[in-house]
Design a protein around this motif. Structure first.
Motif, PDB file in Angstrom:
ATOM      1  N   ASN A  14      35.421  56.228  34.936  1.00 42.84           N
ATOM      2  CA  ASN A  14      36.669  55.594  35.371  1.00 42.84           C
ATOM      3  C   ASN A  14      36.406  54.320  36.164  1.00 42.84           C
ATOM      4  O   ASN A  14      37.134  53.342  36.045  1.00 42.84           O
ATOM      5  CB  ASN A  14      37.518  56.564  36.194  1.00 42.84           C
ATOM      6  CG  ASN A  14      38.165  57.618  35.322  1.00 42.84           C
ATOM      7  OD1 ASN A  14      38.368  57.410  34.140  1.00 42.84           O
ATOM      8  ND2 ASN A  14      38.477  58.753  35.911  1.00 42.84           N
ATOM      9  N   LEU A  18      37.879  50.717  35.095  1.00 45.03           N
ATOM     10  CA  LEU A  18      38.653  49.901  36.030  1.00 45.03           C
ATOM     11  C   LEU A  18      38.009  48.532  36.215  1.00 45.03           C
ATOM     12  O   LEU A  18      38.700  47.518  36.277  1.00 45.03           O
ATOM     13  CB  LEU A  18      38.792  50.613  37.384  1.00 45.03           C
ATOM     14  CG  LEU A  18      39.781  51.775  37.417  1.00 45.03           C
ATOM     15  CD1 LEU A  18      39.643  52.544  38.723  1.00 45.03           C
ATOM     16  CD2 LEU A  18      41.200  51.283  37.238  1.00 45.03           C
ATOM     17  N   TYR A  22      39.823  44.998  35.848  1.00 47.59           N
ATOM     18  CA  TYR A  22      40.102  44.209  37.042  1.00 47.59           C
ATOM     19  C   TYR A  22      38.912  43.404  37.550  1.00 47.59           C
ATOM     20  O   TYR A  22      39.038  42.687  38.526  1.00 47.59           O
ATOM     21  CB  TYR A  22      40.589  45.135  38.171  1.00 47.59           C
ATOM     22  CG  TYR A  22      41.874  45.857  37.841  1.00 47.59           C
ATOM     23  CD1 TYR A  22      43.090  45.197  37.907  1.00 47.59           C
ATOM     24  CD2 TYR A  22      41.866  47.184  37.451  1.00 47.59           C
ATOM     25  CE1 TYR A  22      44.276  45.847  37.612  1.00 47.59           C
ATOM     26  CE2 TYR A  22      43.044  47.845  37.157  1.00 47.59           C
ATOM     27  CZ  TYR A  22      44.247  47.171  37.233  1.00 47.59           C
ATOM     28  OH  TYR A  22      45.412  47.824  36.934  1.00 47.59           O
TER      29      TYR A  22
END
Length: 103
Positions: A14, A18, A22
């Motif tokens: 994860n 992410l 980002y």
């Protein structure tokens, strides 16, 4: 222990996903992103609790016609779907999107 003091574990998969969305993040950035998404999830859950989805099995307009199969239909006069078909062989759990009782 209060909810804000609990530890959230974000697995490596994860974290990588992410980061691909980002860019590289420090723990403060990660906390803001995770809390933003968590807030959206909680809003959705709270909305679902305020507006429960009607269940066809509990509705007085549900009709069953048995011909080769059990076919379930909505007999509400304001249904948007002309046929009112909601399922075959087993009663639907929730009502379809076009159900007049959802409005």
């Amino acid at each position: 222990m209060e909810l804000r003091d609990r530890v959230v574990v974000i697995n490596e998969d994860n974290r990588k996903r992410l980061s691909s969305l980002y860019g590289e993040m420090d723990s403060g950035d990660l906390e803001r992103v995770v809390n933003k998404h968590l807030s959206i999830c909680i809003d959705g859950i709270e909305e679902d609790q305020r507006m429960p989805v009607p269940r066809c099995g509990e509705c007085e307009f549900l009709q069953c016609i048995e011909f080769a199969n059990r076919n379930y239909y909505c007999d509400h006069e304001n249904r948007e779907n002309d046929m009112g078909f909601v399922g075959t062989d087993k009663m639907p759990v929730t009502s379809p999107e076009w159900c007049p009782k959802r409005k």
